[in-house]
Design a protein around this motif. Structure first.
Motif, mmCIF file in Angstrom:
data_model
loop_
_atom_site.group_PDB
_atom_site.id
_atom_site.type_symbol
_atom_site.label_atom_id
_atom_site.label_comp_id
_atom_site.label_asym_id
_atom_site.label_seq_id
_atom_site.Cartn_x
_atom_site.Cartn_y
_atom_site.Cartn_z
ATOM 1 N N TYR A 63 -3.397 41.889 -15.701
ATOM 2 C CA TYR A 63 -2.337 41.021 -16.226
ATOM 3 C C TYR A 63 -1.240 40.875 -15.194
ATOM 4 O O TYR A 63 -1.095 41.687 -14.280
ATOM 5 C CB TYR A 63 -1.730 41.620 -17.516
ATOM 6 N N HIS A 64 -0.478 39.812 -15.378
ATOM 7 C CA HIS A 64 0.777 39.694 -14.646
ATOM 8 C C HIS A 64 1.735 38.849 -15.453
ATOM 9 O O HIS A 64 1.314 38.076 -16.335
ATOM 10 C CB HIS A 64 0.578 39.101 -13.247
ATOM 11 N N VAL A 65 2.996 39.019 -15.158
ATOM 12 C CA VAL A 65 4.062 38.198 -15.757
ATOM 13 C C VAL A 65 4.876 37.654 -14.582
ATOM 14 O O VAL A 65 5.211 38.415 -13.658
ATOM 15 C CB VAL A 65 4.945 39.050 -16.703
ATOM 16 N N VAL A 66 5.184 36.360 -14.585
ATOM 17 C CA VAL A 66 5.948 35.791 -13.465
ATOM 18 C C VAL A 66 7.394 36.300 -13.528
ATOM 19 O O VAL A 66 7.919 36.604 -14.597
ATOM 20 C CB VAL A 66 5.883 34.249 -13.434
ATOM 21 N N ARG A 67 8.003 36.353 -12.344
ATOM 22 C CA ARG A 67 9.282 37.075 -12.210
ATOM 23 C C ARG A 67 10.353 36.716 -13.238
ATOM 24 O O ARG A 67 10.995 37.629 -13.782
ATOM 25 C CB ARG A 67 9.836 36.874 -10.799
ATOM 26 N N PRO A 68 10.601 35.430 -13.513
ATOM 27 C CA PRO A 68 11.721 35.141 -14.421
ATOM 28 C C PRO A 68 11.546 35.718 -15.821
ATOM 29 O O PRO A 68 12.523 35.827 -16.572
ATOM 30 C CB PRO A 68 11.750 33.606 -14.467
ATOM 31 N N TRP A 69 10.315 36.091 -16.166
ATOM 32 C CA TRP A 69 10.039 36.543 -17.534
ATOM 33 C C TRP A 69 9.771 38.036 -17.624
ATOM 34 O O TRP A 69 9.366 38.542 -18.680
ATOM 35 C CB TRP A 69 8.852 35.754 -18.099
ATOM 36 N N ARG A 70 9.970 38.740 -16.522
ATOM 37 C CA ARG A 70 9.683 40.177 -16.540
ATOM 38 C C ARG A 70 10.785 40.977 -17.257
ATOM 39 O O ARG A 70 11.870 40.488 -17.465
ATOM 40 C CB ARG A 70 9.517 40.696 -15.101
ATOM 41 N N ARG A 71 10.452 42.199 -17.581
ATOM 42 C CA ARG A 71 11.375 43.149 -18.221
ATOM 43 C C ARG A 71 11.858 42.662 -19.580
ATOM 44 O O ARG A 71 12.989 42.900 -19.958
ATOM 45 C CB ARG A 71 12.551 43.466 -17.312
ATOM 46 N N GLN A 72 10.998 41.946 -20.269
ATOM 47 C CA GLN A 72 11.317 41.500 -21.638
ATOM 48 C C GLN A 72 10.238 41.962 -22.609
ATOM 49 O O GLN A 72 10.165 41.467 -23.727
ATOM 50 C CB GLN A 72 11.451 39.973 -21.676
ATOM 51 N N GLY A 73 9.368 42.850 -22.148
ATOM 52 C CA GLY A 73 8.334 43.388 -23.026
ATOM 53 C C GLY A 73 7.071 42.545 -23.108
ATOM 54 O O GLY A 73 6.153 42.872 -23.873
ATOM 55 N N HIS A 74 7.001 41.465 -22.331
ATOM 56 C CA HIS A 74 5.825 40.584 -22.454
ATOM 57 C C HIS A 74 4.533 41.304 -22.066
ATOM 58 O O HIS A 74 3.536 41.226 -22.783
ATOM 59 C CB HIS A 74 6.002 39.331 -21.600
ATOM 60 N N ALA A 75 4.526 42.000 -20.913
ATOM 61 C CA ALA A 75 3.273 42.622 -20.470
ATOM 62 C C ALA A 75 2.812 43.693 -21.468
ATOM 63 O O ALA A 75 1.607 43.818 -21.730
ATOM 64 C CB ALA A 75 3.449 43.226 -19.077
ATOM 65 N N THR A 76 3.751 44.420 -22.022
ATOM 66 C CA THR A 76 3.377 45.457 -22.990
ATOM 67 C C THR A 76 2.706 44.823 -24.212
ATOM 68 O O THR A 76 1.667 45.307 -24.687
ATOM 69 C CB THR A 76 4.631 46.254 -23.413
ATOM 70 N N ARG A 77 3.251 43.705 -24.670
ATOM 71 C CA ARG A 77 2.645 43.026 -25.827
ATOM 72 C C ARG A 77 1.339 42.334 -25.437
ATOM 73 O O ARG A 77 0.384 42.302 -26.222
ATOM 74 C CB ARG A 77 3.642 42.017 -26.414
ATOM 75 N N MET A 78 1.291 41.788 -24.218
ATOM 76 C CA MET A 78 0.053 41.135 -23.774
ATOM 77 C C MET A 78 -1.095 42.139 -23.710
ATOM 78 O O MET A 78 -2.222 41.842 -24.135
ATOM 79 C CB MET A 78 0.263 40.502 -22.395
ATOM 80 N N LEU A 79 -0.832 43.332 -23.187
ATOM 81 C CA LEU A 79 -1.904 44.327 -23.120
ATOM 82 C C LEU A 79 -2.350 44.735 -24.522
ATOM 83 O O LEU A 79 -3.548 44.902 -24.774
ATOM 84 C CB LEU A 79 -1.470 45.550 -22.307
ATOM 85 N N ALA A 80 -1.389 44.874 -25.440
ATOM 86 C CA ALA A 80 -1.765 45.210 -26.825
ATOM 87 C C ALA A 80 -2.707 44.148 -27.381
ATOM 88 O O ALA A 80 -3.726 44.466 -28.023
ATOM 89 C CB ALA A 80 -0.506 45.341 -27.687
#
Ligand SMILES: CC(C)(COP(=O)(O)OP(=O)(O)OC[C@H]1O[C@@H](n2cnc3c(N)ncnc32)[C@H](O)[C@@H]1OP(=O)(O)O)[C@@H](O)C(=O)NCCC(=O)NCCS
Length: 135
Positions: A63-80
């Motif tokens: 997975y990856h999240v593009v920089r402007p959207w990082r540190r908002q919990g997206h990757a943690t929810r995406m992995l779930a």
């Protein structure tokens, strides 16, 4: 990772690059594209089985999240969400690997139940046992 910047700088080039990866992995895989309105947030890939190469580095899920959207919990929810897809596909446990110095990714994996399994070729390894397999 330079190719990640293509996701915001040149989206067509980015899509072409991701399609090339699908062929490189050589296993059935599913890509999930995350958007918010017109904004591209990131991608999660579920590789349905491991090759010897993926068993050493890459694992089942990336997975990856593009920089402007990082540190908002997206990757943690995406992995779930990716783990739910793995469960639906019938996987009992899921391998994830990340660079040894990738603390954000390590946190994403640990938050989703990742159990460390040493280091190989500079990548930390984690296994996640899926709920259906636990019960
Ligand atoms: C790794 C990555 C996907 C994290 O995405 P994200 O949406 O920012 O992750 P989250 O918002 O869910 O944050 C997960 C945790 O990492 C922490 N974190 C995120 N960025 C961080 C940073 N730059 N430095 C330190 N901690 C960071 C968050 O605070 C959070 O910690 P917590 O659970 O203890 O609160 C993103 O940084 C990325 O795309 N990196 C490049 C590609 C990559 O490394 N992919 C993973 C390959 S294994």
């Amino acid at each position: 990772m330079e190719w990640l910047d293509a996701a915001t700088d040149d989206f067509d080039a980015y899509v072409a690059q991701r399609r090339g990866e699908q062929i490189r992995w050589g296993v059935p895989s599913t890509l999930f594209w995350y958007v918010s309105g017109e904004h591209y947030l990131g991608t999660l890939v579920v590789r349905q089985r491991l090759t010897p190469e993926l068993a050493e580095a890459g694992g089942h899920v990336g997975y990856h999240v593009v920089r402007p959207w990082r540190r908002q919990g997206h990757a943690t929810r995406m992995l779930a969400a990716g783990l739910a897809e793995c469960s639906r596909l019938g996987l009992d446990r899921v391998l994830l690997t990340c660079d040894a110095d990738n603390e954000p990714s390590r946190r994403v994996i640990r938050a989703n139940g990742g159990v460390p399994d040493g280091r190989m070729h500079g990548e930390d390894r984690f296994w996640i046992t899926l709920e259906a397999a636990r019960s």
